[in-house]
Design an enzyme around this catalytic site. Structure first.
Site, PDB file in Angstrom:
ATOM      1  N   TYR A 279      -8.605  -1.528   2.071  1.00 17.58           N
ATOM      2  CA  TYR A 279      -8.714  -2.465   3.211  1.00 17.58           C
ATOM      3  C   TYR A 279     -10.167  -2.870   3.427  1.00 17.58           C
ATOM      4  O   TYR A 279     -10.893  -3.111   2.467  1.00 17.58           O
ATOM      5  CB  TYR A 279      -8.127  -1.883   4.502  1.00 17.58           C
ATOM      6  CG  TYR A 279      -6.889  -1.035   4.348  1.00 17.58           C
ATOM      7  CD1 TYR A 279      -5.746  -1.540   3.730  1.00 17.58           C
ATOM      8  CD2 TYR A 279      -6.847   0.266   4.837  1.00 17.58           C
ATOM      9  CE1 TYR A 279      -4.603  -0.769   3.619  1.00 17.58           C
ATOM     10  CE2 TYR A 279      -5.697   1.039   4.726  1.00 17.58           C
ATOM     11  CZ  TYR A 279      -4.587   0.515   4.108  1.00 17.58           C
ATOM     12  OH  TYR A 279      -3.477   1.278   4.004  1.00 17.58           O
TER      13      TYR A 279
ATOM     14  N   LYS B 258       2.011  -1.850  -2.389  1.00 20.35           N
ATOM     15  CA  LYS B 258       1.526  -3.223  -2.643  1.00 20.35           C
ATOM     16  C   LYS B 258       1.108  -3.407  -4.104  1.00 20.35           C
ATOM     17  O   LYS B 258       1.190  -4.498  -4.645  1.00 20.35           O
ATOM     18  CB  LYS B 258       0.372  -3.559  -1.695  1.00 20.35           C
ATOM     19  CG  LYS B 258       0.833  -3.687  -0.222  1.00 20.35           C
ATOM     20  CD  LYS B 258      -0.338  -3.911   0.715  1.00 20.35           C
ATOM     21  CE  LYS B 258       0.060  -4.346   2.111  1.00 20.35           C
ATOM     22  NZ  LYS B 258       0.711  -3.345   2.940  1.00 20.35           N
TER      23      LYS B 258
ATOM     24  N   TYR C 106       9.911  -6.248   2.127  1.00 17.16           N
ATOM     25  CA  TYR C 106       8.567  -5.655   2.269  1.00 17.16           C
ATOM     26  C   TYR C 106       8.631  -4.296   2.982  1.00 17.16           C
ATOM     27  O   TYR C 106       8.016  -3.313   2.551  1.00 17.16           O
ATOM     28  CB  TYR C 106       7.657  -6.640   3.017  1.00 17.16           C
ATOM     29  CG  TYR C 106       6.368  -6.031   3.496  1.00 17.16           C
ATOM     30  CD1 TYR C 106       5.306  -5.814   2.610  1.00 17.16           C
ATOM     31  CD2 TYR C 106       6.213  -5.631   4.831  1.00 17.16           C
ATOM     32  CE1 TYR C 106       4.125  -5.226   3.048  1.00 17.16           C
ATOM     33  CE2 TYR C 106       5.038  -5.043   5.269  1.00 17.16           C
ATOM     34  CZ  TYR C 106       3.994  -4.839   4.376  1.00 17.16           C
ATOM     35  OH  TYR C 106       2.842  -4.237   4.803  1.00 17.16           O
TER      36      TYR C 106
ATOM     37  N   VAL D 116      -0.881   3.834   5.071  1.00 15.59           N
ATOM     38  CA  VAL D 116      -0.948   4.497   6.386  1.00 15.59           C
ATOM     39  C   VAL D 116      -0.039   5.723   6.497  1.00 15.59           C
ATOM     40  O   VAL D 116      -0.088   6.430   7.500  1.00 15.59           O
ATOM     41  CB  VAL D 116      -0.664   3.527   7.571  1.00 15.59           C
ATOM     42  CG1 VAL D 116      -1.767   2.508   7.733  1.00 15.59           C
ATOM     43  CG2 VAL D 116       0.694   2.858   7.421  1.00 15.59           C
TER      44      VAL D 116
ATOM     45  N   SER E 128       1.274   1.200   2.073  1.00 14.35           N
ATOM     46  CA  SER E 128       0.572   0.115   1.370  1.00 14.35           C
ATOM     47  C   SER E 128       0.301   0.382  -0.110  1.00 14.35           C
ATOM     48  O   SER E 128      -0.082  -0.542  -0.827  1.00 14.35           O
ATOM     49  CB  SER E 128      -0.753  -0.191   2.055  1.00 14.35           C
ATOM     50  OG  SER E 128      -0.534  -1.062   3.126  1.00 14.35           O
TER      51      SER E 128
HETATM   52  N1  GLN Z   1       4.155  -0.791   6.220  1.00 17.03           N
HETATM   53  C1  GLN Z   1       2.828  -0.835   6.755  1.00 17.03           C
HETATM   54  C2  GLN Z   1       2.629  -2.091   7.570  1.00 17.03           C
HETATM   55  O1  GLN Z   1       3.169  -3.080   7.239  1.00 17.03           O
HETATM   56  C3  GLN Z   1       1.868  -0.757   5.629  1.00 17.03           C
HETATM   57  C4  GLN Z   1       0.434  -0.761   6.091  1.00 17.03           C
HETATM   58  C5  GLN Z   1      -0.466   0.166   5.364  1.00 17.03           C
HETATM   59  O2  GLN Z   1      -0.092   1.132   4.730  1.00 17.03           O
HETATM   60  N2  GLN Z   1      -1.731  -0.115   5.535  1.00 17.03           N
HETATM   61  O3  GLN Z   1       1.951  -2.138   8.542  1.00 17.03           O
END
Ligand code: GLN
Length: 309
Positions: free
Chosen positions: A238, A64, A186, A256, A61
């Site tokens: 988050y 992002k 993505y 994650v 993430s």
């Molecule tokens: N690629 C992970 C997902 O789509 C990214 C989520 C994350 O790092 N929180 O679930």
């Protein structure tokens, strides 16, 4: 500084047993929850590295923030924020409940639904992933950054929730491209393999408002940097963003894969890696290293005093 960083690592190590590696992407389950690495780079060019800082992990993430940068560069402010909001959700990063109950638009670009929407804004160029990879390499100062093919395939296979969000958003005309193509991009964005130093380099550019303080190179426009850092403060961790803001007070983004990248205004970029996650998906070790550093180096953005909450 060296000592404080190593002390922060020792402090964090005592918490690692409370976390668990991510398993919902099967390939991530192979992570070692004992690994802990950090890199900190100051705006005057000092680099401090500790532990498993060379260990590569997937950016997840944290990508992002770069997706948002690219979306703003490619599609512009008006279009991007006609598709995604800027408000924290208080929900899990992979929740899709708000897409039905609040507005059709995802609430912000730092959760999965929002990043899928911003990824679609990146698709007006000929080679979206190629350009994203180039941008990431420039920001991280390493031109060998590459895709972790095994994680990408694993995400693609296990990505039903993300696909569901994409289809909902295609139905609501938020995506301008085919849902499958957008999630493919993505998943690729999330599957880049980086280390703590790569992300600290990137964080340093954010801390210095888009200019690499070492080379003087202008990498990002400051209006874009301001947007990204603001969203890191309000949504970067988050549904623990409020707690992290209060306890640590560093604009940060976690993934994650176990990384957390943080940017301390005009002072430093830092990144910490540890695959043991707390129930909200934030790295236990990385969170604790940042908490310690914030406290002992007075890095909280409102640090009048250095008291630990
Ligand atoms: N690629 C992970 C997902 O789509 C990214 C989520 C994350 O790092 N929180 O679930």
């Amino acid at each position: 500084m060296e000592r404080t960083l190593n002390d922060a690592m020792d402090y964090a190590r005592t918490f690692l047993h409370t976390g668990k590696v991510a398993t919902y992407i099967p390939e991530l389950a192979k992570g070692d929850s004992e690994q802990l690495g950090a890199c900190l780079i100051t705006t005057d060019g000092e680099v401090y590295r500790s532990g498993d800082w060379q260990q590569e992990f997937t950016i997840q993430s944290i990508s992002k923030t770069i997706t948002l940068i690219m979306a703003l560069q490619v599609a512009g402010y008006e279009k991007v924020f006609s598709k995604v909001g800027v408000e924290p959700t208080g929900d899990a990063f992979n929740s899709l409940v708000r897409l039905e109950t609040k507005t059709a638009h995802p609430l912000n670009p730092m959760i999965n639904a929002g990043a899928i929407a911003t990824a679609s804004c990146c698709m007006d160029v000929k080679d979206p992933f190629g350009e994203f990879l180039e941008l990431t390499r420039r920001l991280c100062r390493r031109d060998t950054i590459h895709l972790n093919e095994a994680v990408f395939q694993s995400e693609k296979k296990a990505g039903m929730r993300n696909r569901s969000m994409a289809y909902l958003m295609e139905d609501d005309n938020i995506l301008e491209y085919d849902a499958e193509d957008v999630v493919d991009l993505y998943f690729r964005m999330c599957s880049l393999s980086v280390n703590a130093e790569d992300l600290a380099n990137y964080a340093l550019v954010l801390a210095h408002n888009g200019v690499d303080p070492r080379s003087g190179e202008h990498l990002l426009d400051d209006w874009i940097v301001r947007i990204v850092k603001t969203l890191m403060v309000t949504c970067g961790m988050y549904d623990a963003s409020g707690e992290f803001a209060m306890k640590v007070g560093i604009p940060a983004k976690s993934g994650v894969g176990g990384g957390i990248m943080g940017t301390v205004e005009r002072k430093m970029g830092l990144a910490v890696f540890n695959p043991a996650l707390d129930p909200k998906g934030n790295s236990v070790g990385a969170y604790r290293v940042m908490e310690y550093l914030s406290h002992y180096l007075g890095l909280h953005y409102f640090s009048g005093s250095n008291s630990m909450i």
